[in-house]
Write a protein that holds these residues in place. Structure first.
Motif, short mmCIF file in Angstrom:
data_model
loop_
_atom_site.label_atom_id
_atom_site.label_comp_id
_atom_site.label_asym_id
_atom_site.label_seq_id
_atom_site.Cartn_x
_atom_site.Cartn_y
_atom_site.Cartn_z
N HIS A 131 34.32 2.61 28.76
CA HIS A 131 33.88 3.99 28.50
C HIS A 131 33.74 4.72 29.82
O HIS A 131 33.27 4.16 30.82
CB HIS A 131 32.56 3.96 27.75
N VAL A 156 39.09 12.94 29.37
CA VAL A 156 38.08 11.90 29.27
C VAL A 156 37.46 11.89 27.88
O VAL A 156 37.18 10.82 27.30
CB VAL A 156 37.00 12.10 30.35
N TRP A 182 39.76 10.10 25.53
CA TRP A 182 39.73 8.66 25.77
C TRP A 182 38.46 8.03 25.17
O TRP A 182 38.51 6.97 24.55
CB TRP A 182 39.80 8.37 27.26
N ASN A 183 37.34 8.67 25.37
CA ASN A 183 36.09 8.12 24.85
C ASN A 183 36.08 8.10 23.32
O ASN A 183 35.44 7.23 22.71
CB ASN A 183 34.91 8.93 25.37
N ARG A 184 36.77 9.04 22.69
CA ARG A 184 36.88 8.99 21.24
C ARG A 184 37.71 7.76 20.82
O ARG A 184 37.41 7.11 19.81
CB ARG A 184 37.51 10.25 20.69
N LYS A 205 43.95 1.86 29.17
CA LYS A 205 43.21 2.92 29.84
C LYS A 205 44.01 3.50 31.00
O LYS A 205 44.02 4.73 31.21
CB LYS A 205 41.87 2.34 30.34
N ILE A 224 37.79 4.97 22.44
CA ILE A 224 36.88 3.84 22.61
C ILE A 224 35.93 3.74 21.41
O ILE A 224 35.65 2.64 20.90
CB ILE A 224 36.09 3.99 23.93
N VAL A 235 27.24 -0.21 25.62
CA VAL A 235 28.45 0.60 25.59
C VAL A 235 29.64 -0.24 26.05
O VAL A 235 29.49 -1.24 26.76
CB VAL A 235 28.32 1.86 26.48
N ASN A 236 30.81 0.19 25.64
CA ASN A 236 32.05 -0.46 26.07
C ASN A 236 32.22 -0.27 27.57
O ASN A 236 32.00 0.83 28.10
CB ASN A 236 33.23 0.15 25.31
N THR A 276 32.37 8.11 31.98
CA THR A 276 31.45 9.25 31.99
C THR A 276 32.23 10.53 32.23
O THR A 276 32.98 10.65 33.21
CB THR A 276 30.38 9.09 33.08
N ASP A 277 32.09 11.48 31.33
CA ASP A 277 32.84 12.73 31.42
C ASP A 277 32.19 13.63 32.46
O ASP A 277 31.02 13.99 32.34
CB ASP A 277 32.86 13.42 30.06
#
Length: 308
Positions: free
Chosen positions: A117, A67, A70-72, A54, A74, A113-114, A119-120
């Protein structure tokens, strides 16, 4: 890992772009483990490895990703964890998870949730454009008209009527961009009169999201505009391109029958009463031309249309 990627469609990831994105995300994480975490494999990773990944992906300066990207990543790794636990290839979750309360249409809901993860900050509630603002954008931005009406002499755009018709098609029917750009002439409902006020368009699973066929409906006004464009502007464009020999390389023309579901690449008799999809010449049709309804400057459709 290859088996995991092959089985993604049975785990809810069916779109080609999503499968490609998940494959790329898992590959990049595996490469990071191999090159930066002492040759580890993905089966040996833990939360510290994900946290180090990360830092590199999100906070490395010019090479950092958004972001959302990155979340994709995850989401792809979480999908791998779920699959590996089900297949008993992992004995426990390698990453740390936390409970998070989110608002849904059914009220507050607790989701797991991971922990990595993010928050965008750009995730804002969807804001809707009023229909009046849409009409202003369509007429001024696409058709090249003045806000008070009339043609704008400074307008330098092209194909304004086609672009406005395409925008209306999406707004009035709820089609996605890829679906509307893949629409074929034989799929356009006939312009009928009488008590019927809508036209139903059947979208095949080859162009819809998650490969699920569906039907959309268009108003009679939208249907008239679409037929007007096909019979006049598109017909003139295809006729001009045909005269220039643009379609001369078509070696396997597709014959379309009087019904939209009768298509054949063999002899015309295979589809019953037929015509070639091309510009009109008197009472008949001549030559071979694209069947894409919206069409680009050559009258052709999108790459997905060609694959159909």
């Amino acid at each position: 890992m290859n088996r995991f990627l092959r089985e993604l469609d049975s785990w809810g990831v069916t779109a080609d772009n999503s499968i490609e994105g998940y494959s790329r995300d898992v590959m990049l994480f595996c490469r990071f483990l191999s090159e930066s975490r002492n040759g580890k494999t993905i089966w040996e990773c833990d939360t510290e490895d994900l946290r180090a990944y990360k830092r590199v992906r999100l906070y490395s300066g010019l090479d950092s990703v958004s972001v959302g990207t990155w979340n994709r990543s995850i989401a792809a790794l979480d999908k791998w964890v779920t699959w590996a636990l089900y297949e008993e290839l992992l004995t426990k979750e390698p990453f740390r998870y936390a409970d998070k309360t989110v608002m849904t249409s059914d009220g507050p809901r607790t989701m797991r949730v991971n922990a990595e993860h993010v928050t965008d900050p750009e995730d804002e509630p969807v804001r809707f454009v009023t229909f009046e603002d849409y009409l202003l954008w369509r007429d001024v931005g696409l058709r090249g008209e003045l806000p008070e009406g009339g043609r704008d002499p400074r307008w330098r755009g092209r194909n304004g009527e086609r672009n406005a018709m395409f925008a209306d098609l999406i707004v009035y029917t709820g089609m996605r961009l890829s679906e509307a750009s893949s629409l074929l002439v034989p799929e356009i409902p006939p312009l009928v009169t009488g008590r019927r006020i809508t036209g139903d368009v059947h979208l095949s699973k080859a162009v819809t999201k998650r490969n699920k066929a569906r039907t959309v409906f268009m108003t009679l006004r939208m249907l008239r505009s679409l037929h007007h464009f096909i019979d006049i502007e598109r017909d003139e464009l295809v006729a001009r391109r045909l005269a220039e020999g643009v379609y001369a390389g078509a070696t396997a023309p597709c014959w379309c029958g009087e019904r939209a579901d009768t298509l054949s690449r063999s002899a015309p008799a295979a589809a019953g009463p037929t015509r070639k999809s091309g510009p009109r010449s008197g009472d008949g049709w001549r030559g071979c031309a694209p069947m894409a309804a919206p069409g680009n400057r050559c009258g052709c459709g999108s790459a997905r249309t060609a694959s159909r």
